[in-house]
Motif scaffolding. Structure first.
Motif, mmCIF file in Angstrom:
data_model
loop_
_atom_site.group_PDB
_atom_site.id
_atom_site.type_symbol
_atom_site.label_atom_id
_atom_site.label_comp_id
_atom_site.label_asym_id
_atom_site.label_seq_id
_atom_site.Cartn_x
_atom_site.Cartn_y
_atom_site.Cartn_z
ATOM 1 N N GLN A 53 0.819 -1.214 0.000
ATOM 2 C CA GLN A 53 0.000 0.000 0.000
ATOM 3 C C GLN A 53 0.852 1.263 0.000
ATOM 4 O O GLN A 53 0.332 2.375 0.054
ATOM 5 N N GLY A 54 2.191 1.087 -0.042
ATOM 6 C CA GLY A 54 3.083 2.231 -0.060
ATOM 7 C C GLY A 54 3.456 2.749 1.307
ATOM 8 O O GLY A 54 4.079 3.807 1.416
ATOM 9 N N ARG A 55 3.102 2.010 2.376
ATOM 10 C CA ARG A 55 3.430 2.472 3.721
ATOM 11 C C ARG A 55 4.853 2.085 4.080
ATOM 12 O O ARG A 55 5.269 0.950 3.880
ATOM 13 N N GLN A 56 5.585 3.018 4.632
ATOM 14 C CA GLN A 56 6.995 2.820 4.920
ATOM 15 C C GLN A 56 7.220 1.797 6.023
ATOM 16 O O GLN A 56 6.568 1.816 7.054
ATOM 17 N N ARG A 57 8.188 0.890 5.769
ATOM 18 C CA ARG A 57 8.702 0.004 6.809
ATOM 19 C C ARG A 57 10.051 0.507 7.312
ATOM 20 O O ARG A 57 10.294 0.536 8.500
ATOM 21 N N PHE A 58 10.951 0.848 6.366
ATOM 22 C CA PHE A 58 12.258 1.345 6.784
ATOM 23 C C PHE A 58 12.896 2.156 5.670
ATOM 24 O O PHE A 58 12.537 2.044 4.497
ATOM 25 N N LEU A 59 13.836 3.009 6.065
ATOM 26 C CA LEU A 59 14.712 3.756 5.166
ATOM 27 C C LEU A 59 16.126 3.612 5.699
ATOM 28 O O LEU A 59 16.393 3.955 6.850
ATOM 29 N N LEU A 60 17.023 3.117 4.864
ATOM 30 C CA LEU A 60 18.383 2.837 5.297
ATOM 31 C C LEU A 60 19.370 3.695 4.510
ATOM 32 O O LEU A 60 19.450 3.579 3.284
ATOM 33 N N PRO A 61 20.119 4.556 5.168
ATOM 34 C CA PRO A 61 21.116 5.363 4.452
ATOM 35 C C PRO A 61 22.282 4.500 3.981
ATOM 36 O O PRO A 61 22.747 3.607 4.698
ATOM 37 N N VAL A 62 22.736 4.748 2.758
ATOM 38 C CA VAL A 62 23.884 4.026 2.194
ATOM 39 C C VAL A 62 24.825 5.028 1.548
ATOM 40 O O VAL A 62 24.428 6.140 1.189
ATOM 41 N N GLY A 63 26.067 4.616 1.375
ATOM 42 C CA GLY A 63 27.075 5.525 0.849
ATOM 43 C C GLY A 63 27.082 5.659 -0.653
ATOM 44 O O GLY A 63 27.730 6.559 -1.195
ATOM 45 N N ASN A 64 26.396 4.744 -1.341
ATOM 46 C CA ASN A 64 26.364 4.758 -2.807
ATOM 47 C C ASN A 64 24.925 4.736 -3.295
ATOM 48 O O ASN A 64 24.056 4.171 -2.637
ATOM 49 N N ARG A 65 24.692 5.335 -4.449
ATOM 50 C CA ARG A 65 23.382 5.185 -5.072
ATOM 51 C C ARG A 65 23.225 3.746 -5.538
ATOM 52 O O ARG A 65 24.106 3.196 -6.203
ATOM 53 N N CYS A 66 22.124 3.119 -5.156
ATOM 54 C CA CYS A 66 21.887 1.732 -5.530
ATOM 55 C C CYS A 66 21.013 1.652 -6.772
ATOM 56 O O CYS A 66 20.540 2.654 -7.287
ATOM 57 N N HIS A 67 20.796 0.419 -7.226
ATOM 58 C CA HIS A 67 20.116 0.204 -8.512
ATOM 59 C C HIS A 67 19.119 -0.944 -8.360
ATOM 60 O O HIS A 67 18.039 -0.756 -7.840
ATOM 61 N N GLY A 68 19.481 -2.160 -8.797
ATOM 62 C CA GLY A 68 18.582 -3.285 -8.713
ATOM 63 C C GLY A 68 18.719 -4.042 -7.413
ATOM 64 O O GLY A 68 19.538 -3.718 -6.548
ATOM 65 N N GLY A 69 17.899 -5.084 -7.282
ATOM 66 C CA GLY A 69 17.939 -5.899 -6.078
ATOM 67 C C GLY A 69 17.386 -7.278 -6.349
ATOM 68 O O GLY A 69 16.871 -7.579 -7.434
ATOM 69 N N CYS A 70 17.483 -8.159 -5.355
ATOM 70 C CA CYS A 70 16.874 -9.482 -5.426
ATOM 71 C C CYS A 70 16.642 -9.972 -4.012
ATOM 72 O O CYS A 70 17.308 -9.538 -3.068
ATOM 73 N N GLU A 71 15.676 -10.868 -3.861
ATOM 74 C CA GLU A 71 15.465 -11.457 -2.551
ATOM 75 C C GLU A 71 16.231 -12.768 -2.454
ATOM 76 O O GLU A 71 16.473 -13.437 -3.462
ATOM 77 N N ARG A 72 16.625 -13.115 -1.238
ATOM 78 C CA ARG A 72 17.239 -14.419 -0.996
ATOM 79 C C ARG A 72 16.118 -15.376 -0.626
ATOM 80 O O ARG A 72 15.509 -15.240 0.437
ATOM 81 N N PRO A 73 15.821 -16.347 -1.492
ATOM 82 C CA PRO A 73 14.636 -17.188 -1.283
ATOM 83 C C PRO A 73 14.635 -17.886 0.072
ATOM 84 O O PRO A 73 15.660 -18.387 0.540
ATOM 85 N N GLY A 74 13.468 -17.877 0.711
ATOM 86 C CA GLY A 74 13.292 -18.598 1.964
ATOM 87 C C GLY A 74 13.909 -17.948 3.176
ATOM 88 O O GLY A 74 13.979 -18.570 4.245
ATOM 89 N N THR A 75 14.377 -16.701 3.046
ATOM 90 C CA THR A 75 15.012 -16.008 4.165
ATOM 91 C C THR A 75 14.434 -14.601 4.293
ATOM 92 O O THR A 75 13.652 -14.157 3.454
ATOM 93 N N VAL A 76 14.850 -13.892 5.341
ATOM 94 C CA VAL A 76 14.429 -12.499 5.511
ATOM 95 C C VAL A 76 15.346 -11.544 4.773
ATOM 96 O O VAL A 76 15.137 -10.330 4.810
ATOM 97 N N GLN A 77 16.360 -12.060 4.094
ATOM 98 C CA GLN A 77 17.348 -11.194 3.459
ATOM 99 C C GLN A 77 16.949 -10.782 2.049
ATOM 100 O O GLN A 77 16.333 -11.545 1.310
ATOM 101 N N ALA A 78 17.316 -9.557 1.700
ATOM 102 C CA ALA A 78 17.226 -9.054 0.331
ATOM 103 C C ALA A 78 18.533 -8.333 0.034
ATOM 104 O O ALA A 78 19.210 -7.832 0.939
ATOM 105 N N ILE A 79 18.879 -8.267 -1.243
ATOM 106 C CA ILE A 79 20.151 -7.702 -1.668
ATOM 107 C C ILE A 79 19.888 -6.484 -2.543
ATOM 108 O O ILE A 79 19.067 -6.537 -3.460
ATOM 109 N N LEU A 80 20.576 -5.382 -2.264
ATOM 110 C CA LEU A 80 20.542 -4.188 -3.123
ATOM 111 C C LEU A 80 21.954 -3.920 -3.626
ATOM 112 O O LEU A 80 22.912 -3.950 -2.849
#
Length: 366
Positions: A53-80
């Motif tokens: 619904q577009g409601r924020q869960r989190f915002l994480l500051p990073v040192g570089n502009r990121c691009h794509g991502g993927c989820e790690r299947p079966g875990t809570v991890q995602a990669i940016l």
């Protein structure tokens, strides 16, 4: 004030109040999540996690502009992944809303902004540039060994960009952009006259290239793609030739018939895309695929089985595209808005408008 206006106002207030370079976390939630690279109004780079619904869960500051991502299947991890020519990959714990690992490209290498996991979620495959030679590689990381780099697999060309896993579980589909870059020159294209883009099929076990399909013109940079459950690949091009030319920007590969084609659109629509496709989303539940064209402010929906145009929409500064499990789509905009596209591809609705600028890709974490 109606419900949507209230939701948008509340979201804008929430996000604007938290984009100050600090981590913002709205609490753990087990529901589906959309992740994306974003920038705030002052240019700070962040990773955003929002619900459907577009409601924020989190915002994480990073040192570089990121691009794509993927989820790690079966875990809570995602990669940016850092945006080309970035040198960092961020592992996000979506349950806790924090970054748990930072993978560095290492001296002499940079990332292209995309990656994908093996079906068992152990191995992460990432597109990488060895910039002293311009050699493109797919690097393999072992997620069970603290994301240790275990192998480099050459692609036999320059500029591998997005890659996805074929439904057979063993074939990596790689969009080879053909564009040589070097971190010392930021994003300057160093070889426009000698580009050799392609769509590649790579064996993820051996690193062998099974197939190599060339676009109809050597300056059609193959950059982004998706694959359907029945093995149909849709790829998006970015044309590096003269701006007054208008060339096909969508490629189609059917692995069932081993047939590679390019999809022509009506001339007026084709010209309106301004030779640039940013993101591709292929539905897991229907024969529809969607591409975004930010330079033309257009969203294009096609039937990837028949290669027919279904619809197109105007979305100013459209950015990322995401196919949802129910067959519908979400697209984002650099203006801060999120839009829902119906499963039949015929209706678009604004979900939320936030005080952030979405990058060109969205990642689903279920």
């Amino acid at each position: 004030m109606n419900r949507r206006q209230f939701l948008q106002a509340s979201l804008a207030t929430l996000v604007a109040g938290s984009l100050d370079g600090r981590l913002a976390f709205a609490g753990a939630d087990k529901g589906p999540l959309i992740l994306s690279a974003v920038d705030d109004e002052t240019g700070h780079h962040l990773i955003a996690g929002v619900d459907l619904q577009g409601r924020q869960r989190f915002l994480l500051p990073v040192g570089n502009r990121c691009h794509g991502g993927c989820e790690r299947p079966g875990t809570v991890q995602a990669i940016l992944f850092a945006r080309r020519p970035g040198r960092h990959v961020y592992v996000v714990d979506t349950g806790q809303g924090n970054i748990v690992h930072d993978i560095a490209a290492g001296d002499g290498y940079h990332f292209y902004g995309h990656g994908v996991f093996s079906p068992d979620s152990r191995y992460l495959y990432v597109t990488v540039n060895r910039y002293d030679t311009g050699e493109g590689i797919v690097r393999v990381y072992d997620a069970e060994d603290n994301y240790r780099a275990v192998r480099d697999m050459p692609v036999g060309g320059i500029g591998p960009h997005e890659l996805v896993l074929h439904p057979d579980g063993n074939t990596l589909i790689v969009a080879l952009g053909g564009i040589q870059t070097h971190p010392d020159y930021d994003r300057i294209k160093l070889n426009p006259d000698t580009m050799q883009p392609a769509l590649l099929l790579m064996d993820r076990q051996t690193g062998g290239i099974r197939k190599r399909f060339r676009p109809s013109h050597h300056q059609l940079s193959c950059r982004h793609l998706g694959v359907s459950p029945d093995g149909i690949v849709v790829a998006g091009y970015q044309y590096q030739g003269p701006t007054w030319e208008s060339r096909p920007l969508i490629a189609h590969y059917d692995s069932n018939t081993d047939t590679f084609r390019e999809i022509g659109l009506p001339k007026s629509l084709q010209r309106s895309l301004h030779n640039y496709v940013a993101s591709v989303a292929v539905s897991p539940a229907s024969p529809l695929s969607l591409v975004t064209a930010p330079r033309g402010d257009r969203v294009v929906v096609i039937n990837h089985r028949t290669r027919a145009l279904v619809s197109d929409f105007e979305v100013p500064d459209v950015a990322g595209a995401l196919a949802l499990p129910d067959g519908s789509f979400v697209v984002s905009s650099g203006t801060g808005s999120l839009h829902h596209i119906s499963a039949d591809g015929l209706e678009a609705e604004t979900v939320a408008t936030l005080d952030i600028h979405w990058d060109n890709h969205l990642t689903f974490h279920g």
